[in-house]
Scaffold this active site. Structure first.
Site, PDB file in Angstrom:
ATOM      1  NE  ARG A   1      79.909 -15.889  -4.577  1.00  0.00           N
ATOM      2  CZ  ARG A   1      79.412 -14.691  -4.078  1.00  0.00           C
ATOM      3  NH1 ARG A   1      79.236 -13.518  -4.345  1.00  0.00           N
ATOM      4  NH2 ARG A   1      79.329 -14.683  -2.850  1.00  0.00           N
TER       5      ARG A   1
ATOM      6  CG  ASP B   1      86.528 -18.391 -11.441  1.00  0.00           C
ATOM      7  OD1 ASP B   1      87.644 -18.394 -11.859  1.00  0.00           O
ATOM      8  OD2 ASP B   1      86.469 -17.705 -10.339  1.00  0.00           O
TER       9      ASP B   1
ATOM     10  CG  ASP C   1      87.876  -5.238 -15.434  1.00  0.00           C
ATOM     11  OD1 ASP C   1      87.245  -6.069 -15.355  1.00  0.00           O
ATOM     12  OD2 ASP C   1      89.154  -5.204 -15.358  1.00  0.00           O
TER      13      ASP C   1
ATOM     14  CD  GLU D   1      92.746 -10.376 -17.383  1.00  0.00           C
ATOM     15  OE1 GLU D   1      92.429  -9.729 -16.203  1.00  0.00           O
ATOM     16  OE2 GLU D   1      92.353 -11.361 -17.293  1.00  0.00           O
TER      17      GLU D   1
ATOM     18  CG  HIS E   1      85.233  -6.026 -19.639  1.00  0.00           C
ATOM     19  ND1 HIS E   1      85.989  -6.964 -20.415  1.00  0.00           N
ATOM     20  CD2 HIS E   1      85.224  -6.336 -18.231  1.00  0.00           C
ATOM     21  CE1 HIS E   1      86.812  -7.615 -19.455  1.00  0.00           C
ATOM     22  NE2 HIS E   1      86.462  -7.444 -18.224  1.00  0.00           N
TER      23      HIS E   1
END
Length: 348
Positions: free
Chosen positions: A103, A142, A287, A205, A18
């Site tokens: 992106r 996203d 993370d 989360e 992750h």
């Protein structure tokens, strides 16, 4: 970065499952980016959060916006990805799954396809340069961008899965958890799963996502990111826990990230303990090692000191993480062999 990490944790072979690319950019790489783009007026303090600082999730996401301003060309992405891969390797990580949202930047001519291609080029260059780490890539969806973009992203991931000889292994669902709803992304995620991509989904989360979590667990995902509020002791439900256990879905757990981001009050109350005592597959991860000023060795030592885990227990945790990877079976066997070879040296 914590320099007081014991030699055992540094030498421990590790698996990182992750790691967001832009959140993993180190202090040293940030300095190079800032020097390249002085006109932006960005200071190092705007791109990281120290362990002794607390930030809301929203404030954490503001940091990513600043980092994105610094990483907007193919040249930036190549440097960032290579630096991140090398740093994980230097920290004893032997298998890494990086993730990032494709992106486009109209100002620099960067396209989503080129974005992913550049990251894959960085992986290949590191391999050619003999960096001792196996790297795979997850294309991130996203959640704030909605259904249409999610489907486009999955199509891109499918194309790369078929043409990169196993480098692109899955799709990640991430982004600000307070924005959007999983039902809007379900069709794209279902398409990814049916197309042979693995699913690593940020789930529960934040509190009050019971309905979304139940819906997404019906896919089911192949791994869960965070899963902070799944279990009943923190407002989740036994139904959710039962689904996770029944499908044997591993959790990617990030201690520093959750405490600094204030979704968990302190290390001793981290949900790692709940799942570990349940005997459920749990993988310690970083993370965003750059944003949260940590590394995987530090996270392992933190888990050991907080929950009283022996070196033997930590070794087992590290080795069992191999089975939670999206690597092909042949590579899993090679990694297990590598762990067995390193054990006498590390556990002496």
């Amino acid at each position: 970065m914590d320099n007081d990490v014991d030699k055992f944790y540094r030498e421990l072979p590790k698996v990182e499952l992750h790691a967001h690319l832009n959140g993993s950019v180190s202090f040293q790489t940030m300095e190079k980016l800032i020097a390249r783009k002085k006109h932006l007026g960005i200071e190092r303090s705007m791109t990281a959060i120290r362990n002794d600082q607390r930030r809301t999730l929203d404030e954490c996401f503001q940091v990513f916006k600043v980092i994105h301003q610094l990483v907007d060309t193919e040249e930036d992405i190549l440097m960032v990805a290579k630096d991140v891969i090398r740093e994980f390797a230097d920290d004893g990580v032997r298998y890494l799954e990086l993730r990032s949202t494709p992106r486009e930047e109209k100002n620099t001519g960067l396209t989503k396809t080129k974005y992913v291609e550049t990251i894959l080029e960085a992986i290949q260059q590191c391999k050619n340069e003999g960096v001792d780490i196996d790297v795979r890539f997850l294309v991130a969806v996203d959640r704030r961008n909605g259904t249409e973009v999610a489907i486009e992203t999955v199509k891109l991931a499918e194309e790369f899965m078929l043409t990169t000889d196993g480098l692109v292994v899955g799709v990640d669902l991430s982004g600000d958890p307070t924005v959007g709803h999983g039902r809007d992304l379900f069709p794209a995620l279902e398409k990814a799963k049916n197309g042979g991509l693995k699913l690593a989904l940020h789930l529960s989360e934040v509190p009050s996502q019971l309905e979304e979590s139940e819906l997404l667990l019906n896919l089911p995902p192949d791994r869960i990111g965070h899963g902070t509020f799944l279990h009943p002791e923190v407002g989740g439900s036994q139904i959710l826990v039962d689904k996770v256990v029944k499908n044997n879905i591993p959790l990617e757990l990030c201690l520093t990230s959750n405490v600094v981001g204030q979704t968990v009050p302190c290390y001793s109350k981290h949900h790692f303990q709940y799942w570990y005592h349940l005997g459920h597959p749990s993988v310690i991860c970083t993370d965003d090692k750059g944003v949260f000023c940590t590394d995987l060795s530090h996270e392992y030592q933190l888990a050991a000191s907080t929950f009283g885990l022996s070196h033997e227990a930590i070794w087992k945790l590290s080795q069992e993480a191999i089975d939670c990877t999206f690597a092909p079976e042949t590579l899993k066997q090679q990694l297990k062999q590598k762990w067995n070879e390193l054990r006498p040296h590390v556990c002496q």
